[in-house]
Design a protein around this motif. Structure first.
Motif, mmCIF file in Angstrom:
data_model
loop_
_atom_site.group_PDB
_atom_site.id
_atom_site.type_symbol
_atom_site.label_atom_id
_atom_site.label_comp_id
_atom_site.label_asym_id
_atom_site.label_seq_id
_atom_site.Cartn_x
_atom_site.Cartn_y
_atom_site.Cartn_z
ATOM 1 N N UNK A 124 32.406 45.032 40.548
ATOM 2 C CA UNK A 124 33.848 44.839 40.560
ATOM 3 C C UNK A 124 34.335 44.662 39.116
ATOM 4 N N UNK A 125 35.454 45.297 38.809
ATOM 5 C CA UNK A 125 36.061 45.084 37.493
ATOM 6 C C UNK A 125 36.530 43.632 37.391
ATOM 7 N N UNK A 126 36.528 43.066 36.188
ATOM 8 C CA UNK A 126 37.006 41.680 36.029
ATOM 9 C C UNK A 126 38.399 41.494 36.617
ATOM 10 N N UNK A 127 38.575 40.418 37.339
ATOM 11 C CA UNK A 127 39.840 40.138 38.005
ATOM 12 C C UNK A 127 40.864 39.609 37.012
ATOM 13 N N UNK A 228 41.797 45.154 41.759
ATOM 14 C CA UNK A 228 40.862 45.389 42.850
ATOM 15 C C UNK A 228 40.194 46.749 42.690
ATOM 16 N N UNK A 229 39.420 46.855 41.643
ATOM 17 C CA UNK A 229 38.718 48.109 41.364
ATOM 18 C C UNK A 229 37.223 47.881 41.412
ATOM 19 N N UNK A 230 36.531 48.868 41.944
ATOM 20 C CA UNK A 230 35.073 48.810 42.060
ATOM 21 C C UNK A 230 34.470 50.077 41.486
ATOM 22 N N UNK A 259 36.522 50.652 50.098
ATOM 23 C CA UNK A 259 36.473 49.630 49.051
ATOM 24 C C UNK A 259 36.912 48.265 49.571
ATOM 25 N N UNK A 260 37.800 48.250 50.549
ATOM 26 C CA UNK A 260 38.256 46.977 51.116
ATOM 27 C C UNK A 260 37.070 46.218 51.709
ATOM 28 N N UNK A 261 36.170 46.949 52.376
ATOM 29 C CA UNK A 261 34.985 46.337 52.983
ATOM 30 C C UNK A 261 34.107 45.721 51.900
ATOM 31 N N UNK A 262 33.859 46.470 50.844
ATOM 32 C CA UNK A 262 32.982 45.991 49.773
ATOM 33 C C UNK A 262 33.611 44.832 49.010
ATOM 34 N N UNK A 263 34.923 44.908 48.764
ATOM 35 C CA UNK A 263 35.605 43.804 48.084
ATOM 36 C C UNK A 263 35.510 42.525 48.909
ATOM 37 N N UNK A 264 35.622 42.668 50.223
ATOM 38 C CA UNK A 264 35.523 41.496 51.102
ATOM 39 C C UNK A 264 34.119 40.901 51.019
ATOM 40 N N UNK A 298 30.813 36.373 34.477
ATOM 41 C CA UNK A 298 31.990 36.025 33.687
ATOM 42 C C UNK A 298 31.611 35.637 32.275
ATOM 43 N N UNK A 299 32.639 35.419 31.464
ATOM 44 C CA UNK A 299 32.405 35.098 30.055
ATOM 45 C C UNK A 299 32.202 33.603 29.840
ATOM 46 N N UNK A 300 32.373 32.813 30.885
ATOM 47 C CA UNK A 300 32.148 31.377 30.795
ATOM 48 C C UNK A 300 31.488 30.883 32.065
ATOM 49 N N UNK A 301 31.794 29.648 32.447
ATOM 50 C CA UNK A 301 31.177 29.083 33.645
ATOM 51 C C UNK A 301 31.825 29.624 34.922
ATOM 52 N N UNK A 302 33.045 30.168 34.802
ATOM 53 C CA UNK A 302 33.753 30.672 35.977
ATOM 54 C C UNK A 302 33.605 32.183 36.093
ATOM 55 N N UNK A 303 33.350 32.646 37.312
ATOM 56 C CA UNK A 303 33.199 34.083 37.531
ATOM 57 C C UNK A 303 34.554 34.772 37.466
ATOM 58 N N UNK A 304 34.603 35.929 36.794
ATOM 59 C CA UNK A 304 35.833 36.727 36.758
ATOM 60 C C UNK A 304 35.736 37.926 37.693
ATOM 61 N N UNK A 305 34.532 38.197 38.197
ATOM 62 C CA UNK A 305 34.323 39.308 39.127
ATOM 63 C C UNK A 305 32.925 39.175 39.719
ATOM 64 N N UNK A 306 32.591 40.114 40.609
ATOM 65 C CA UNK A 306 31.298 40.068 41.288
ATOM 66 C C UNK A 306 30.550 41.389 41.093
ATOM 67 N N UNK A 307 29.242 41.307 41.214
ATOM 68 C CA UNK A 307 28.428 42.521 41.239
ATOM 69 C C UNK A 307 27.278 42.289 42.203
ATOM 70 N N UNK A 308 26.675 43.378 42.671
ATOM 71 C CA UNK A 308 25.573 43.217 43.604
ATOM 72 C C UNK A 308 25.004 44.543 44.042
#
Length: 338
Positions: A124-127, A228-230, A259-264, A298-308
Motif C-alpha cells: 500500500x502507498x503511504x497514507x 488508497x493505492x496499492x 483493491x477494496x478487498x486487499x485494502x480491507x 513507516x518512518x517512525x513508530x507509527x505505520x503510514x501504510x501496510x505491506x504483505x
C-alpha cells in the motif's frame, strides 16, 4: 489445551507438509524427527490432533495434513519468526537503496517481496491521513494561475493546478508560501485545517479570495482518496501452487483484482504490528484457501501504510513472516531518510 508433545507432533506435521506437499504419516514423522516416543504413541497423538480439528485426513490417504485451525495454533504458539541471514539483509538493503522516488520504492518493494517469499506481494502507498507535511510549494504559471505542490514526510508528492479569482503578484505569492509553511511544515495532516483557517485575514482584501482558493485546494488534496493505492506483484507465483487450491485459482485471482478487498485485509493491521490471517479467517470467500501475512511500515513508530503477501495456507510461515518484517523495516528506514 494440547500438551507439549502433541504440539511438537503438530509442528513436525506442518514442517513436513509444507516441505513435501505430501500428507504426513506417523512412520515418516518418527523417522524424520526426534520425537522421543514410539510410532504407536505418535499415532495416538495424531488421532487426538485429528479429533480436535488440528489435522485432517485427505481422501483415503494414510497421512494427515494441517487444517486452518492447525496452522493457526502453529503460528500462535510454535512459529518463531525466521531471521534473515546477513547476505539476505544486505541484498534487501542494496536493492531498496537504489530507489529514486516513492513510486520506485513501492515498485522495488513489491518485486523484492514476491521474489523472497515466492508469493503474491501487496504494498500500500503511504497514507496521507497518517503523514505529516514536509513542504508546500506555490509556483506562478500565469497572473491568475498557480501550481500547488504538496510534499509529505514519506516522499509523496501531490500537484494541483489552481485558477485564481484575480491576478496574484509574486510578492503576495512569496508571503503566502512563507506563512503557509511556517504553520503546516512538520505538522500532521489532520491538524492542518485548524492551523490555516484564519490565514486569509492576514492578507489585503483583494488577495483574500485567492488565498482562500489555495487553502481550499490544499485541504481537498489532504482528504482525497488518492491515498488508497496499492501495487501488486508476483501473481504468477500462484500458478506454482495450483494443487493447493480447490478446483481452480480463479477465485483467488478475482479477489486480488478487487483493491477494496486487499485494502480491507491490510487495513486490519494495527500500527506496525504483524497479522497472519489463515484460510477461512479471511472474510472474502475467494481468499478462503489462502493466508495473508501483513505488517505496517513507516518512518517512525507509527505505520503510514501496510505491506504483505498472499499465498496458499501451505506456507512457510516463519520464513514468510521474517521476510515481510525485514522488508517493512528497510522500507521504513528509506522513508525516514528520504
Amino acid at each position: 489445551m494440547l500438551n507439549e508433545r502433541r504440539l511438537e507432533v503438530l509442528r513436525a506435521i506442518v514442517h513436513d507438509y509444507v516441505g513435501t506437499e505430501e500428507p504426513v504419516g506417523s512412520k515418516a514423522l518418527t523417522e524424520r524427527h526426534s520425537l522421543g516416543v514410539s510410532p504407536a504413541t505418535v499415532r495416538n497423538d495424531m488421532a487426538a490432533l485429528e479429533e480436535e480439528g488440528f489435522i485432517a485426513q485427505p481422501h483415503t490417504s494414510a497421512g494427515r495434513i494441517p487444517t486452518d485451525k492447525g496452522y493457526r495454533l502453529f503460528v500462535d504458539k510454535l512459529a518463531g519468526v525466521k531471521p534473515m541471514t546477513a547476505p539476505e539483509r544486505r541484498a534487501i538493503q542494496n536493492f531498496l537503496d537504489g530507489a529514486v522516488d516513492l513510486d520506485d520504492v513501492v515498485g522495488r518493494t513489491v518485486r523484492l517481496l514476491a521474489q523472497l517469499t515466492r508469493q503474491v506481494a501487496v504494498v500500500q502507498y503511504p497514507s496521507l491521513t497518517r503523514s505529516t507535511v514536509r513542504h508546500v510549494e506555490l509556483l506562478s504559471l500565469a497572473p491568475a494561475r498557480l501550481m500547488l505542490v504538496l510534499i509529505t514526510d514519506t516522499g509523496r508528492v501531490e500537484q494541483r493546478m489552481i485558477d485564481c479569482p484575480a491576478p496574484f503578484g509574486e510578492t503576495s505569492l512569496a508571503d503566502l508560501r512563507a506563512r503557509l509553511n511556517s504553520r503546516v511544515a512538520g505538522r500532521r495532516f489532520a491538524d492542518v485545517p485548524q492551523l490555516v483557517q484564519d490565514l486569509p485575514e492576514a492578507f489585503e482584501a483583494e488577495d483574500r479570495g485567492t488565498v482562500a482558493t489555495v487553502l481550499s485546494t490544499l485541504l481537498e488534496t489532504l482528504v482525497e482518496e488518492t491515498e488508497e493505492r496499492l501495487m501488486i506483484g508476483g501473481t504468477a507465483n500462484l500458478t506454482r501452487f495450483g494443487h493447493d487450491f480447490p478446483l481452480t485459482i480463479r477465485p483467488v485471482l478475482e479477489a486480488l483484482e478487487e483493491q477494496v478487498v486487499l485494502l480491507k485485509l491490510l487495513g486490519e493491521v494495527q500500527d506496525s504490528g504483524m497479522a497472519v490471517r489463515i484460510g477461512h479467517e479471511n472474510a472474502h470467500e475467494g481468499l478462503s484457501s489462502t493466508s495473508v501475512v501483513s505488517v505496517g511500515y513507516g518512518s517512525g513508530s507509527e505505520a503510514v501504510a501496510k505491506l504483505g503477501v498472499v499465498g496458499p495456507t501451505r506456507m512457510d510461515y516463519p520464513g514468510t513472516m521474517g521476510a515481510v518484517r525485514a522488508v517493512a523495516r528497510y522500507v521504513g528506514q528509506i522513508l525516514a531518510e528520504s
